[in-house]
Design a protein around this motif. Structure first.
Motif, PDB file in Angstrom:
ATOM      1  N   THR A 183       0.834  -1.211   0.000  1.00 56.67           N
ATOM      2  CA  THR A 183       0.000   0.000   0.000  1.00 56.67           C
ATOM      3  C   THR A 183       0.868   1.260   0.000  1.00 56.67           C
ATOM      4  O   THR A 183       0.571   2.223  -0.717  1.00 56.67           O
ATOM      5  CB  THR A 183      -0.935  -0.012   1.231  1.00 56.67           C
ATOM      6  N   ARG A 219       3.826   1.657  -1.209  1.00 55.43           N
ATOM      7  CA  ARG A 219       4.417   1.846  -2.546  1.00 55.43           C
ATOM      8  C   ARG A 219       3.394   2.513  -3.477  1.00 55.43           C
ATOM      9  O   ARG A 219       3.696   3.440  -4.204  1.00 55.43           O
ATOM     10  CB  ARG A 219       4.879   0.500  -3.123  1.00 55.43           C
ATOM     11  N   LEU A 220       2.141   2.018  -3.398  1.00 57.00           N
ATOM     12  CA  LEU A 220       1.112   2.574  -4.264  1.00 57.00           C
ATOM     13  C   LEU A 220       0.814   4.040  -3.946  1.00 57.00           C
ATOM     14  O   LEU A 220       0.717   4.880  -4.838  1.00 57.00           O
ATOM     15  CB  LEU A 220      -0.155   1.740  -4.080  1.00 57.00           C
ATOM     16  N   TYR A 232      -7.553   3.257  -8.071  1.00 60.16           N
ATOM     17  CA  TYR A 232      -6.169   2.888  -8.392  1.00 60.16           C
ATOM     18  C   TYR A 232      -5.933   1.394  -8.209  1.00 60.16           C
ATOM     19  O   TYR A 232      -5.332   0.745  -9.038  1.00 60.16           O
ATOM     20  CB  TYR A 232      -5.192   3.679  -7.529  1.00 60.16           C
ATOM     21  N   SER A 233      -6.396   0.862  -7.094  1.00 59.79           N
ATOM     22  CA  SER A 233      -6.212  -0.569  -6.849  1.00 59.79           C
ATOM     23  C   SER A 233      -6.931  -0.968  -5.565  1.00 59.79           C
ATOM     24  O   SER A 233      -7.482  -0.116  -4.858  1.00 59.79           O
ATOM     25  CB  SER A 233      -4.717  -0.898  -6.706  1.00 59.79           C
ATOM     26  N   GLU A 248      -4.353  -8.539  -5.128  1.00 60.41           N
ATOM     27  CA  GLU A 248      -4.268  -7.137  -5.512  1.00 60.41           C
ATOM     28  C   GLU A 248      -5.010  -6.946  -6.829  1.00 60.41           C
ATOM     29  O   GLU A 248      -5.179  -7.902  -7.591  1.00 60.41           O
ATOM     30  CB  GLU A 248      -2.782  -6.754  -5.664  1.00 60.41           C
TER      31      GLU A 248
END
Ligand SMILES: Cc1cc2nc3c(=O)[nH]c(=O)nc-3n(C[C@H](O)[C@H](O)[C@H](O)COP(=O)(O)OP(=O)(O)OC[C@H]3O[C@@H](n4cnc5c(N)ncnc54)[C@H](O)[C@@H]3O)c2cc1C
Length: 486
Positions: free
Chosen positions: A283, A285-286, A423-424, A441
Motif C-alpha cells: 500500500t 508503494r502505491l 487505483y487498486s 491485488e
C-alpha cells in the motif's frame, strides 16, 4: 423515496410519566414541559387469555443491528412470533465502510442511504427513532433521549421501551485521546453528516482557491489524515483521485500536482498496523507512487486551525484535517446500569454474545468486546465481525425463544481488504492455501471488496432487488459526473 404508512404497532405510545422520570437534560432548549412517555403495555397484557409476544429490541441499526433486525422481522415479526423493534438515533442508514467515499465525493449519499421507516415497513419490525441514554435493567426498559428538529422544536419526547431480549449494536467512535484541538479542528468520519460536511469543506476549499486573487497559500489545499488504519488509508487514495476530478471540472487556476497535497500520519512504525506487514508495504508503494506523503512514527500532539503539530516538533500545514485514529465505545456504554465495559469502553460479552452480568442483554459489532479463548486480542471492530455476529445472534434468538441452550459464537477471519479507490485494491484472503493467508491485488481484490457491501445489501433487501439496484446505478452513473461537485 415515498414512505409507506407505518404498520399499526401492537402497543401505542402514551404520555404517562414513567417511574424513573428524570429532569430535563442540561443544555437542551426550553420548551413546554415535556413528560417522559412510556410504551403502553402490549395489547395482550390487558387480555389475560392472550399470550404476550416476546419483545426483542435492537438498539443501533448499523452494519450488524440492521441486518439482525431485518432477519428477525422477516422470520419472527411477520409470523407474529415476536415483537421486533429497532431503536436508532438516525433516520437513514448508510453502511459505514462507504463513508470515506462520501467524504471524497465519489459516492452520493442519497443514492445509497436507506430509510429506516421504509425498511421497517417492508420487513415487519417497528422502528423507533431516538438515542439510547440509559437502561433500567430491573424493569427491563431502554431509556431514550428526547429528539429535536433543527429549529429546536421537540420531535419525540424522552421515553422508554420495554424488552425481554435486548441487543446493543451502537458501534464505536474514533478516539482522539483528548488531543488538544482535535474536536474543534478535525473531522471524524463516523456519520454520514460528518462525511458530507468534510466533502462540502473540500469543494469549498477548491472554489475559494480558484476565485481568490492571490496565489494558493502553502497548506491551503492540503489534507492531513491522522491515523493510517483502513479508514485513513482508503480515504487518502480516494481523495487523491476525487480532488483532481473536482478541479478538472473547470477550476483551472488550481494545479493539482503543485497545490493539492495529502499527508497520511501514523503513530505506529507502519501504516495499516492491524493488518499483515506485506499489505502495508504494497500500500505504501502505491500511495507514494500517487504522491501521497506517508509519515510513520509520527505522533500528533495538537490540531490547529492551520495544521497538525507533531511530537517531534514538526508541523504539517493543512486546511483540512481528518481524525481517523483509535477506537472507543460510545460514552453511554459506561452508564448502562452497571454492565461491564472494557478499557476501551466496549461492552464485555461472553462467547454466547450475552453481556457478562445480564443474560437478557446481548452486544454485537464494534460496541462489543469479545476475547476468544486462548487469544490475547479481542475480535477486530470490522464490518465482517458485525455481519457474522448478526447472523449468529439471529439463530440464537430463535433458540432462546424455543427454550434451547445458546451456542457460542466462532469468528472466521476471511482476511482484510483495503480499497485504494480506482487505483487498486490490496488485501489478504485467509485460509485459501492450506489454512494460510494469500495476498491479492488489483481487479480480483476490488471485486472481493465490493462483494462485502453486496453481502450487506443482500441481507437487507434480498438478491433480486440488489441485482436490479446495481444495474440501475451502473446505468445512471453514465449520465452523471463521477464525482459529487457540491
Ligand atoms: C470510513 C470507514 C471505513 C471502514 N472500512 C471498513 C472496511 O473496509 N472493512 C471492514 O470490515 N470494516 C470497515 N470499517 C468498520 C465498519 O464500518 C464497522 O466495523 C461496522 O460498521 C460496525 O458495525 P456496527 O453494527 O457495530 O456499528 P455501526 O455500523 O457503526 O452502526 C451503529 C449504529 O448505531 C447507531 N447509534 C449509535 N449510538 C446510538 C445510540 N446511543 N442510540 C441509538 N442508536 C445509536 C448509529 O447511528 C448507527 O446506525 C470502516 C469504518 C469506517 C468509519
Amino acid at each position: 423515496m415515498p414512505i409507506a404508512p407505518e404498520p399499526r404497532p401492537a402497543g401505542t405510545m402514551t404520555a404517562e410519566a414513567a417511574p424513573f422520570d428524570a429532569a430535563q437534560p442540561e443544555g437542551q432548549p426550553q420548551h413546554a414541559p415535556e413528560r417522559r412517555a412510556v410504551e403502553a403495555q402490549p395489547r395482550s397484557d390487558s387480555d389475560p387469555g392472550q399470550r404476550r409476544l416476546h419483545r426483542v429490541v435492537v438498539v443501533g441499526g448499523g452494519a450488524g443491528g440492521l441486518e439482525l433486525v431485518t432477519r428477525l422481522g422477516d422470520k419472527l415479526g411477520k409470523r407474529g412470533k415476536a415483537e421486533v423493534t429497532l431503536v436508532e438515533r438516525a433516520r437513514t442508514h448508510l453502511w459505514k465502510p462507504l463513508l470515506h467515499e462520501v467524504a471524497a465525493g465519489s459516492m452520493d449519499l442519497d443514492d445509497h442511504a436507506l430509510d429506516y421507516l421504509a425498511q421497517a415497513h417492508w420487513h415487519h419490525f417497528r422502528y423507533r427513532i431516538g438515542e439510547m441514554i440509559g437502561l433500567d435493567r430491573a424493569n427491563r426498559r431502554v431509556l431514550l433521549a428526547a429528539s429535536h428538529d433543527e429549529d429546536g422544536r421537540l420531535v419525540t419526547p424522552e421515553r422508554s421501551f420495554p424488552y425481554d431480549t435486548l441487543v446493543i449494536a451502537i458501534g464505536c467512535r474514533s478516539n482522539d485521546f483528548g488531543t488538544p484541538g482535535a474536536k474543534e479542528h478535525a473531522i471524524a468520519l463516523e456519520t454520514s453528516e460528518e462525511a458530507a460536511r468534510f466533502h462540502r469543506r473540500l469543494v469549498n476549499a477548491c472554489l475559494r482557491a480558484h476565485t481568490q486573487v492571490e496565489p494558493v497559500r502553502p497548506g491551503q489545499l492540503h489534507v492531513a489524515i491522522i491515523g493510517a488504519g483502513a479508514t485513513g488509508t482508503e480515504l487518502s487514495a480516494e481523495l487523491h483521485r476525487t480532488a483532481r476530478s473536482v478541479v478538472a471540472y473547470g477550476l483551472d487556476k488550481i494545479d493539482p500536482d503543485k497545490d493539492i497535497k495529502i499527508t497520511l500520519i501514523e503513530a505506529a512504525d507502519r501504516i495499516l498496523p492491524g493488518l499483515p506487514a506485506q499489505l502495508s508495504g504494497a500500500t505504501v508503494r502505491l500511495l507514494q507512487g500517487l504522491g501521497v506523503e506517508v509519515r510513520v512514527n509520527a505522533r500528533v500532539t495538537a490540531v490547529r486551525a492551520d495544521g497538525v503539530q507533531l511530537a517531534s516538533g514538526g508541523f504539517i500545514p493543512s486546511e483540512l484535517v481528518v481524525w481517523a485514529a483509535g477506537v472507543r465505545g460510545p460514552d453511554v456504554l459506561a452508564h448502562l446500569d452497571g454492565l461491564e465495559v472494557s478499557r476501551s469502553n466496549q461492552l464485555v460479552v461472553r462467547p454466547t454474545l450475552q453481556t457478562t452480568l445480564d443474560d437478557g442483554i446481548f452486544a454485537i459489532g464494534d460496541c462489543s468486546y469479545l476475547l476468544p479463548a486462548g487469544q490475547t486480542r479481542p475480535l477486530p471492530p470490522r464490518a465482517q465481525t458485525a455481519h457474522q455476529q448478526a447472523s449468529h445472534l439471529f439463530k440464537q434468538i430463535r433458540r432462546r425463544l424455543n427454550g434451547e441452550p445458546l451456542q457460542p459464537f466462532v469468528y472466521r477471519d476471511f482476511g482484510s481488504l483495503v480499497s485504494l479507490g480506482e487505483y487498486s485494491t490490496v488485501g489478504s484472503l485467509m485460509g485459501f492455501i492450506a489454512g494460510k493467508g494469500m495476498m491479492i491485488e488489483g481487479y480480483f481484490a476490488r471485486l472481493m471488496y465490493r462483494s462485502l457491501y453486496k453481502m450487506h445489501e443482500m441481507a437487507l433487501h434480498g438478491t433480486f432487488r440488489v441485482l436490479v439496484g446495481t444495474l440501475a446505478r451502473s446505468l445512471s452513473r453514465r449520465t452523471e459526473p463521477h464525482v459529487k461537485l457540491h
